[in-house]
Enzyme design. Sequence first.
Site, PDB file in Angstrom:
ATOM      1  N   ARG A 143       0.810  -1.221   0.000  1.00 22.92           N
ATOM      2  CA  ARG A 143       0.000   0.000   0.000  1.00 22.92           C
ATOM      3  C   ARG A 143       0.845   1.273   0.000  1.00 22.92           C
ATOM      4  O   ARG A 143       0.328   2.351  -0.264  1.00 22.92           O
ATOM      5  CB  ARG A 143      -0.992  -0.039   1.172  1.00 22.92           C
ATOM      6  N   GLU A 180       6.468 -12.084  13.619  1.00 23.36           N
ATOM      7  CA  GLU A 180       6.030 -12.711  14.867  1.00 23.36           C
ATOM      8  C   GLU A 180       6.510 -14.147  14.932  1.00 23.36           C
ATOM      9  O   GLU A 180       6.941 -14.643  15.975  1.00 23.36           O
ATOM     10  CB  GLU A 180       4.496 -12.651  14.959  1.00 23.36           C
TER      11      GLU A 180
END
Length: 256
Positions: A143, A180
């Site tokens: 984006r 993560e």
Amino acid sequence: MMQRAFVFSSSNSISLQLSTPITPPVNAVFPERNRGWIAPYSPLQPPELRLRNYQRALPPVLCSGSDSVTNQQQMASQDERDPRISKISSVIRVIPDFPKPGILFQDITTLLLDIKAFRDTIDLFVERYRGKDISVVAGIEARGFIFGPPIALAIGAKFVPMRKPNKLPGEVISEEYSLEYGTDKMEMHVGAVQAGDRALIIDDLVATGGTLSAAIRLLERVGVHVVECACVIELPELKGRERLGDTPLFVLVSSA
């Protein structure tokens, strides 16, 4: 010295009207409009300038950064002096439990559907970075590719895409960063930037700060000075700005 500007809508025009009617001068070269003549300027009878349908530009929104100076400034989303910020915030849709349960997804596609809000978003960034001698706008996949190119064009900088692995066809330089669970890489074409370039890094959102910090390291490895990182949205509870070191971060909207 503080300067103020006037922002004009592209659909409106500025008209110059005389404060008192006059007869057409013999040497008038301007066409008749609305049964009146626009005569050459006379120091004895200066015209009155009337600006129709204008919007006054408010002072630029403030940057929230991670260094000792910018830490003392407020985030742009907390600066109530500019009404454009609240409009931008209001059109960003929040979708719960996407892409997985417990996530509140910040959907900027609704911002893109609102022409004025989208234009205001670009304008706020352009107003901040125009005249700052920025030569590169680096957009983070994906984006960052939406907001980066119009900003780059407006401030006279080149746009450089920072992509995921195996997306760029030429020779690349890469930087690894932690997720993560596991790691990922960010890549950039070799030769896309030069040592001494001044770069702005653009993305739609900063969460944990992993991609932004990787982009900073990647650019600095080839001698680029990263002036600032800029995002539309920040998730402050994830403390992503803490991973950016001394590089300032500028955001428009802070997610509650």
